[in-house]
Design an enzyme around this catalytic site. Structure first.
Site, mmCIF file in Angstrom:
data_model
loop_
_atom_site.group_PDB
_atom_site.id
_atom_site.type_symbol
_atom_site.label_atom_id
_atom_site.label_comp_id
_atom_site.label_asym_id
_atom_site.label_seq_id
_atom_site.Cartn_x
_atom_site.Cartn_y
_atom_site.Cartn_z
ATOM 1 N N HIS A 170 0.801 -1.230 0.000
ATOM 2 C CA HIS A 170 0.000 0.000 0.000
ATOM 3 C C HIS A 170 0.831 1.276 0.000
ATOM 4 O O HIS A 170 0.280 2.370 -0.006
ATOM 5 C CB HIS A 170 -0.953 -0.009 1.201
ATOM 6 C CG HIS A 170 -1.880 -1.176 1.185
ATOM 7 N ND1 HIS A 170 -1.559 -2.379 1.774
ATOM 8 C CD2 HIS A 170 -3.092 -1.348 0.596
ATOM 9 C CE1 HIS A 170 -2.542 -3.241 1.573
ATOM 10 N NE2 HIS A 170 -3.481 -2.642 0.864
ATOM 11 N N GLY A 206 -5.108 11.064 10.973
ATOM 12 C CA GLY A 206 -6.023 10.211 10.204
ATOM 13 C C GLY A 206 -6.219 10.741 8.791
ATOM 14 O O GLY A 206 -6.236 9.995 7.822
ATOM 15 N N VAL A 245 -1.489 11.732 15.682
ATOM 16 C CA VAL A 245 -2.032 13.041 16.063
ATOM 17 C C VAL A 245 -3.460 13.074 15.522
ATOM 18 O O VAL A 245 -3.666 13.025 14.312
ATOM 19 C CB VAL A 245 -1.160 14.215 15.535
ATOM 20 C CG1 VAL A 245 0.147 14.308 16.297
ATOM 21 C CG2 VAL A 245 -0.860 14.112 14.046
ATOM 22 N N GLU A 295 -11.926 7.500 20.289
ATOM 23 C CA GLU A 295 -11.422 7.726 18.928
ATOM 24 C C GLU A 295 -11.423 6.362 18.256
ATOM 25 O O GLU A 295 -12.082 5.457 18.758
ATOM 26 C CB GLU A 295 -10.062 8.446 18.941
ATOM 27 C CG GLU A 295 -9.006 7.842 19.854
ATOM 28 C CD GLU A 295 -8.317 6.671 19.255
ATOM 29 O OE1 GLU A 295 -7.514 6.887 18.337
ATOM 30 O OE2 GLU A 295 -8.527 5.514 19.718
ATOM 31 N N ASP A 347 -14.892 17.030 19.995
ATOM 32 C CA ASP A 347 -16.318 17.061 20.307
ATOM 33 C C ASP A 347 -16.534 16.464 21.687
ATOM 34 O O ASP A 347 -15.686 15.724 22.188
ATOM 35 C CB ASP A 347 -17.137 16.303 19.251
ATOM 36 C CG ASP A 347 -16.659 14.893 19.041
ATOM 37 O OD1 ASP A 347 -15.733 14.699 18.232
ATOM 38 O OD2 ASP A 347 -17.180 13.992 19.704
HETATM 39 N N1 HPA Z 1 -16.049 8.873 18.562
HETATM 40 C C1 HPA Z 1 -15.147 8.228 17.811
HETATM 41 N N2 HPA Z 1 -14.154 8.845 17.226
HETATM 42 C C2 HPA Z 1 -14.048 10.167 17.362
HETATM 43 C C3 HPA Z 1 -14.953 10.885 18.112
HETATM 44 C C4 HPA Z 1 -15.997 10.199 18.751
HETATM 45 O O1 HPA Z 1 -16.856 10.786 19.438
HETATM 46 N N3 HPA Z 1 -14.583 12.182 18.050
HETATM 47 C C5 HPA Z 1 -13.491 12.257 17.277
HETATM 48 N N4 HPA Z 1 -13.154 11.031 16.866
#
Ligand code: HPA
Length: 239
Positions: free
Chosen positions: A4, A20, A88, A179, A204
């Site tokens: 890959h 990511g 990160v 995450e 969040d």
């Molecule tokens: N859940 C899973 N992955 C995430 C979240 C979450 O609330 N926020 C940022 N990545």
């Protein structure tokens, strides 16, 4: 060259930063690395190597979730000799006292995935961070006055859960944030005898539903990348 990542051995540095999102890799390379050179764009998973204080450093996207990060991390370690891997990324806070923009250093990663149960024939493995990376990242974040929490993370296979209470058992056991990649990163690092750390920023809040703005995310990524680069010592080594 791996399945890959069609780069040549030597094009990828022993230290790699792993957001990511591949466009985050591009942004980090363009803002923090000198003379970045693109080594991968297969599947759009941009990867760059550049210099920091005279030392090579790489940055590459991993995609989202355990299967995607596992493919890239396995090839980076096995085929390209990467020895230090620093994720990160963003996370969702599970504790009421946490705030958008807080840094989270994942000391360990619980998971709702079955991938490790298969790896360990139904038994549970506890994936943990490299203590040396963790302790130095924590010290630097404190010196900089950045809000930082250290504790357990949850690596989940689902971003959109069907059960609205999915987070409660984890939160009641002190897990800080959710995450989707760290358990795989730590397990693969352990399997191959290399170092890994996940540096996360709260994007969040799972309890309140609050979200960060695009600006806050941008600042969070730069801060995480700077923290990751602070792990290089003056001789360009990572211990
Ligand atoms: N859940 C899973 N992955 C995430 C979240 C979450 O609330 N926020 C940022 N990545």
């Amino acid at each position: 060259m791996s399945i890959h990542i069609p780069a040549t051995v030597g094009q990828i540095a022993p230290l790699i930063l792993l957001p990511g999102d591949p466009l985050r890799a591009k942004a980090i390379a363009e803002s923090l690395l000198e003379a970045p050179v693109l080594f991968n764009e297969t599947r759009g998973m941009l990867g760059y190597t550049g210099m920091v204080d005279g030392q090579p450093v790489s940055v590459m996207g991993t995609g989202m979730g355990i299967p995607s990060i596992s493919i890239y991390v396995t090839e980076l370690i096995r085929e390209f000799g990467v020895r230090t891997l620093v994720r990160v990324g963003t996370c969702g806070a599970l504790q009421p006292e946490m705030h958008i923009g807080d840094l989270v250093l994942a000391m360990a990663a619980s998971t709702d995935s079955r991938v490790n149960q298969r790896r360990f024939s139904g038994q549970d493995f506890a994936p943990v961070a490299s203590f040396s990376l963790l302790s130095r990242a924590f010290a630097t974040a404190c010196e900089q006055g950045w809000p930082v929490q250290v504790g357990g993370g949850l690596t989940s296979d689902t971003f959109y859960a069907t059960d609205p209470d999915w987070w409660k058992d984890w939160a009641e056991h002190g897990v800080l944030a959710a995450e989707m990649e760290t358990s795989a990163l730590y397990t693969l690092a352990a399997r191959h005898g290399v170092r890994a750390l996940s540096i996360l920023t709260v994007s969040d809040h799972v309890i309140t539903g609050e979200h960060s703005s695009p600006d806050e995310r941008e600042r969070g990524f730069l801060r995480m990348a700077k923290l990751a680069l602070s792990l290089l010592d003056r001789a360009g080594q990572v211990h």
